[in-house]
Design a protein around this motif. Structure first.
Motif, PDB file in Angstrom:
ATOM      1  N   GLY A   1       5.654   3.148  -9.636  1.00 57.05           N
ATOM      2  CA  GLY A   1       4.596   2.187  -9.358  1.00 57.05           C
ATOM      3  C   GLY A   1       3.193   2.744  -9.252  1.00 57.05           C
ATOM      4  N   LEU A   2       3.080   4.062  -9.115  1.00 60.83           N
ATOM      5  CA  LEU A   2       1.761   4.687  -8.963  1.00 60.83           C
ATOM      6  C   LEU A   2       1.354   5.317 -10.292  1.00 60.83           C
ATOM      7  CD1 LEU A   2      -0.519   5.358  -6.982  1.00 60.83           C
ATOM      8  CD2 LEU A   2       0.707   7.470  -6.444  1.00 60.83           C
ATOM      9  N   SER A   3       0.389   4.711 -10.943  1.00 56.72           N
ATOM     10  CA  SER A   3      -0.008   5.222 -12.258  1.00 56.72           C
ATOM     11  C   SER A   3      -1.000   6.377 -12.130  1.00 56.72           C
ATOM     12  CB  SER A   3      -0.623   4.109 -13.108  1.00 56.72           C
ATOM     13  OG  SER A   3      -1.917   3.797 -12.676  1.00 56.72           O
TER      14      SER A   3
ATOM     15  N   GLY B   1      -4.431   3.557   0.231  1.00 62.31           N
ATOM     16  CA  GLY B   1      -4.519   2.112   0.005  1.00 62.31           C
ATOM     17  C   GLY B   1      -4.116   1.647  -1.379  1.00 62.31           C
ATOM     18  N   LEU B   2      -3.799   2.575  -2.274  1.00 69.31           N
ATOM     19  CA  LEU B   2      -3.390   2.159  -3.623  1.00 69.31           C
ATOM     20  C   LEU B   2      -2.107   1.356  -3.563  1.00 69.31           C
ATOM     21  CD1 LEU B   2      -4.092   5.301  -5.851  1.00 69.31           C
ATOM     22  CD2 LEU B   2      -5.365   3.163  -5.762  1.00 69.31           C
ATOM     23  N   GLU B   3      -1.978   0.359  -4.400  1.00 67.75           N
ATOM     24  CA  GLU B   3      -0.799  -0.504  -4.421  1.00 67.75           C
ATOM     25  C   GLU B   3       0.321   0.105  -5.261  1.00 67.75           C
ATOM     26  OE1 GLU B   3      -0.528  -3.499  -2.754  1.00 67.75           O
ATOM     27  OE2 GLU B   3      -2.471  -3.090  -1.861  1.00 67.75           O
ATOM     28  N   VAL B   4       1.539   0.007  -4.749  1.00 68.03           N
ATOM     29  CA  VAL B   4       2.727   0.454  -5.508  1.00 68.03           C
ATOM     30  C   VAL B   4       3.774  -0.640  -5.489  1.00 68.03           C
ATOM     31  CG1 VAL B   4       2.391   2.913  -5.224  1.00 68.03           C
ATOM     32  CG2 VAL B   4       3.694   1.672  -3.509  1.00 68.03           C
TER      33      VAL B   4
ATOM     34  N   ALA C   1       0.839  -1.203   0.000  1.00 69.49           N
ATOM     35  CA  ALA C   1       0.000   0.000   0.000  1.00 69.49           C
ATOM     36  C   ALA C   1       0.872   1.250   0.000  1.00 69.49           C
ATOM     37  CB  ALA C   1      -0.925   0.005   1.203  1.00 69.49           C
ATOM     38  N   LEU C   2       0.430   2.258  -0.701  1.00 65.65           N
ATOM     39  CA  LEU C   2       1.148   3.528  -0.794  1.00 65.65           C
ATOM     40  C   LEU C   2       1.475   4.092   0.589  1.00 65.65           C
ATOM     41  CD1 LEU C   2       2.241   5.916  -2.460  1.00 65.65           C
ATOM     42  CD2 LEU C   2      -0.088   6.845  -2.451  1.00 65.65           C
ATOM     43  N   ALA C   3       0.547   4.006   1.524  1.00 63.31           N
ATOM     44  CA  ALA C   3       0.756   4.547   2.869  1.00 63.31           C
ATOM     45  C   ALA C   3       1.932   3.891   3.577  1.00 63.31           C
ATOM     46  CB  ALA C   3      -0.509   4.395   3.696  1.00 63.31           C
ATOM     47  N   GLU C   4       2.267   2.663   3.208  1.00 65.28           N
ATOM     48  CA  GLU C   4       3.385   1.961   3.837  1.00 65.28           C
ATOM     49  C   GLU C   4       4.721   2.341   3.224  1.00 65.28           C
ATOM     50  OE1 GLU C   4       2.701  -2.275   4.200  1.00 65.28           O
ATOM     51  OE2 GLU C   4       0.549  -1.904   4.344  1.00 65.28           O
TER      52      GLU C   4
ATOM     53  N   THR D   1      -8.760   7.166 -11.472  1.00 61.99           N
ATOM     54  CA  THR D   1      -9.859   6.241 -11.205  1.00 61.99           C
ATOM     55  C   THR D   1     -10.302   6.340  -9.754  1.00 61.99           C
ATOM     56  OG1 THR D   1      -9.115   4.734 -12.935  1.00 61.99           O
ATOM     57  CG2 THR D   1     -10.547   3.802 -11.220  1.00 61.99           C
ATOM     58  N   ARG D   2      -9.346   6.402  -8.830  1.00 64.20           N
ATOM     59  CA  ARG D   2      -9.683   6.488  -7.401  1.00 64.20           C
ATOM     60  C   ARG D   2     -10.466   7.760  -7.096  1.00 64.20           C
ATOM     61  NH1 ARG D   2      -8.077   3.640  -2.706  1.00 64.20           N
ATOM     62  NH2 ARG D   2      -7.879   2.038  -4.294  1.00 64.20           N
ATOM     63  N   PHE D   3     -10.118   8.869  -7.777  1.00 67.10           N
ATOM     64  CA  PHE D   3     -10.823  10.130  -7.558  1.00 67.10           C
ATOM     65  C   PHE D   3     -12.094  10.244  -8.397  1.00 67.10           C
ATOM     66  CE2 PHE D   3      -6.559  12.028  -6.264  1.00 67.10           C
ATOM     67  CZ  PHE D   3      -6.862  11.979  -4.920  1.00 67.10           C
TER      68      PHE D   3
END
Length: 99
Positions: A39-41, A96-99, A3-6, A47-49
């Protein structure tokens, strides 16, 4: 994937005027910055927004180890439809987005 937050040191969103919001992803290391930047497209963020990808502006600032997104506010700041006058809640949508 993680997750991005991590990976990011801090994810912050804020008001950028009555028509725009900005989300800043601060990375504490060069390795974390590279992972986030690669890693973050932009498509995943748009899409998330829930906005078209061409409405989203992306800035990768390697010297500061920051990836920044600017997007149109869902409602003009201060109008009856504005649910977040300061834009502070938008950062949580990316955490929570995956990177």
């Amino acid at each position: 994937m993680t997750a991005l937050a991590e990976v990011a040191g801090k994810i912050r969103s804020k008001n950028a005027g009555p028509f725009w919001l900005t989300v800043d992803i601060f990375c504490e290391t060069e390795e974390a910055y590279t992972r986030v930047s690669n890693g973050l497209s932009t498509e995943a963020v748009a899409t998330r927004f829930g906005i078209p990808e061409d409405s989203l502006r992306r800035f990768d600032i390697a010297d500061l180890q920051v990836v920044k997104f600017s997007l149109p506010r869902p409602a003009i700041q201060g109008t009856p439809g504005d649910r977040d006058m300061h834009g502070a809640s938008f950062a949580n949508l990316l955490a929570g987005l995956e990177v």
